[in-house]
Design a protein around this motif. Structure first.
Motif, PDB file in Angstrom:
ATOM      1  N   PRO A  50      43.805  32.156  41.616  1.00  0.00           N
ATOM      2  CA  PRO A  50      42.638  33.022  41.458  1.00  0.00           C
ATOM      3  C   PRO A  50      41.996  32.827  40.081  1.00  0.00           C
ATOM      4  O   PRO A  50      42.652  32.435  39.120  1.00  0.00           O
ATOM      5  N   VAL A  51      40.708  33.102  40.009  1.00  0.00           N
ATOM      6  CA  VAL A  51      39.960  32.962  38.767  1.00  0.00           C
ATOM      7  C   VAL A  51      39.806  34.350  38.155  1.00  0.00           C
ATOM      8  O   VAL A  51      39.221  35.243  38.767  1.00  0.00           O
ATOM      9  N   VAL A  52      40.346  34.541  36.955  1.00  0.00           N
ATOM     10  CA  VAL A  52      40.279  35.823  36.260  1.00  0.00           C
ATOM     11  C   VAL A  52      39.477  35.619  34.988  1.00  0.00           C
ATOM     12  O   VAL A  52      39.788  34.761  34.174  1.00  0.00           O
ATOM     13  N   LYS A  53      38.411  36.420  34.821  1.00  0.00           N
ATOM     14  CA  LYS A  53      37.549  36.314  33.649  1.00  0.00           C
ATOM     15  C   LYS A  53      37.398  37.679  33.006  1.00  0.00           C
ATOM     16  O   LYS A  53      37.333  38.695  33.693  1.00  0.00           O
ATOM     17  N   LEU A  79      40.435  50.933  23.705  1.00  0.00           N
ATOM     18  CA  LEU A  79      39.560  49.930  24.292  1.00  0.00           C
ATOM     19  C   LEU A  79      39.846  49.802  25.783  1.00  0.00           C
ATOM     20  O   LEU A  79      40.997  49.895  26.207  1.00  0.00           O
ATOM     21  N   ALA A  80      38.812  49.575  26.562  1.00  0.00           N
ATOM     22  CA  ALA A  80      38.943  49.332  28.002  1.00  0.00           C
ATOM     23  C   ALA A  80      38.515  47.890  28.269  1.00  0.00           C
ATOM     24  O   ALA A  80      37.427  47.471  27.859  1.00  0.00           O
ATOM     25  N   PHE A  81      39.397  47.137  28.927  1.00  0.00           N
ATOM     26  CA  PHE A  81      39.124  45.739  29.247  1.00  0.00           C
ATOM     27  C   PHE A  81      38.745  45.649  30.712  1.00  0.00           C
ATOM     28  O   PHE A  81      39.489  46.083  31.586  1.00  0.00           O
ATOM     29  N   VAL A  82      37.572  45.077  30.983  1.00  0.00           N
ATOM     30  CA  VAL A  82      37.083  44.959  32.353  1.00  0.00           C
ATOM     31  C   VAL A  82      37.136  43.482  32.739  1.00  0.00           C
ATOM     32  O   VAL A  82      36.481  42.639  32.108  1.00  0.00           O
ATOM     33  N   LEU A  95      48.136  39.863  43.542  1.00  0.00           N
ATOM     34  CA  LEU A  95      48.278  39.675  42.104  1.00  0.00           C
ATOM     35  C   LEU A  95      49.497  40.473  41.650  1.00  0.00           C
ATOM     36  O   LEU A  95      49.508  41.696  41.707  1.00  0.00           O
ATOM     37  N   ASP A  96      50.554  39.759  41.221  1.00  0.00           N
ATOM     38  CA  ASP A  96      51.794  40.425  40.814  1.00  0.00           C
ATOM     39  C   ASP A  96      51.673  41.047  39.430  1.00  0.00           C
ATOM     40  O   ASP A  96      52.106  42.165  39.214  1.00  0.00           O
ATOM     41  N   ASP A  97      51.121  40.305  38.495  1.00  0.00           N
ATOM     42  CA  ASP A  97      50.969  40.850  37.152  1.00  0.00           C
ATOM     43  C   ASP A  97      49.816  40.159  36.437  1.00  0.00           C
ATOM     44  O   ASP A  97      49.345  39.107  36.853  1.00  0.00           O
ATOM     45  N   LEU A  98      49.368  40.804  35.378  1.00  0.00           N
ATOM     46  CA  LEU A  98      48.289  40.289  34.545  1.00  0.00           C
ATOM     47  C   LEU A  98      48.712  40.504  33.105  1.00  0.00           C
ATOM     48  O   LEU A  98      49.066  41.611  32.718  1.00  0.00           O
ATOM     49  N   LYS A  99      48.718  39.447  32.307  1.00  0.00           N
ATOM     50  CA  LYS A  99      49.176  39.542  30.928  1.00  0.00           C
ATOM     51  C   LYS A  99      48.122  38.926  30.022  1.00  0.00           C
ATOM     52  O   LYS A  99      47.631  37.826  30.283  1.00  0.00           O
ATOM     53  N   PHE A 100      47.759  39.667  28.956  1.00  0.00           N
ATOM     54  CA  PHE A 100      46.803  39.142  27.996  1.00  0.00           C
ATOM     55  C   PHE A 100      47.124  39.683  26.602  1.00  0.00           C
ATOM     56  O   PHE A 100      47.815  40.689  26.461  1.00  0.00           O
ATOM     57  N   ASN A 110      48.181  43.210  20.004  1.00  0.00           N
ATOM     58  CA  ASN A 110      49.060  43.683  21.058  1.00  0.00           C
ATOM     59  C   ASN A 110      49.000  42.706  22.237  1.00  0.00           C
ATOM     60  O   ASN A 110      47.982  42.087  22.485  1.00  0.00           O
ATOM     61  N   THR A 111      50.109  42.630  22.967  1.00  0.00           N
ATOM     62  CA  THR A 111      50.164  41.880  24.232  1.00  0.00           C
ATOM     63  C   THR A 111      50.387  42.888  25.341  1.00  0.00           C
ATOM     64  O   THR A 111      51.353  43.664  25.291  1.00  0.00           O
TER      65      THR A 111
END
Length: 115
Positions: A50-53, A79-82, A95-100, A110-111
């Motif tokens: 999948p493409v995540v932006k 902060l809110a990340f969209v 989608l199992d997880d999202l890490k940034f 922060n991670t």
């Protein structure tokens, strides 16, 4: 006791004799990829990631008090990340997880991991 020592000796000798054979590189040609049918395994093999932006970063909350009242600087802020996500496949994916990682001027703050 003698039988145990003899057994350990035989295991050691066997290991020394077979280790070079196990450690040698195999120079055979690579096996061809298996042909997939039309089942779930074929879908998994042909799946595109999948493409995540990151669309935008919003200030969700801002505290008006100062963390350093003498200098009148430093305030708390949420902060809110969209993110936008696109599935390029014609079947549903989970989608199992999202890490940034959040960083400001090359300093990692922060991670974050969402499960």
């Amino acid at each position: 006791m003698r039988k145990l020592a003899f057994a350990l000796l035989l295991i050691g000798i066997f290991g020394l004799l077979t280790f070079p054979c196990l450690a040698a590189e195999e120079k055979a040609a690579p096996a061809p990829a298996p042909k997939m049918g039309k089942g779930p395994a074929a879908k998994a093999a042909a799946a595109k990631p999948p493409v995540v932006k990151l669309e935008r970063v919003d200030i969700a909350n801002y505290w008006s008090f100062y963390l350093d009242p003498k200098e009148k600087r430093g305030s708390g802020m949420n902060l809110a990340f969209v993110f936008s996500m696109e599935n390029p496949n014609n079947f549903k994916m989970m989608l199992d997880d999202l890490k940034f990682t959040v960083s400001f001027e090359e300093f990692e703050v922060n991670t974050i991991t969402y499960f």
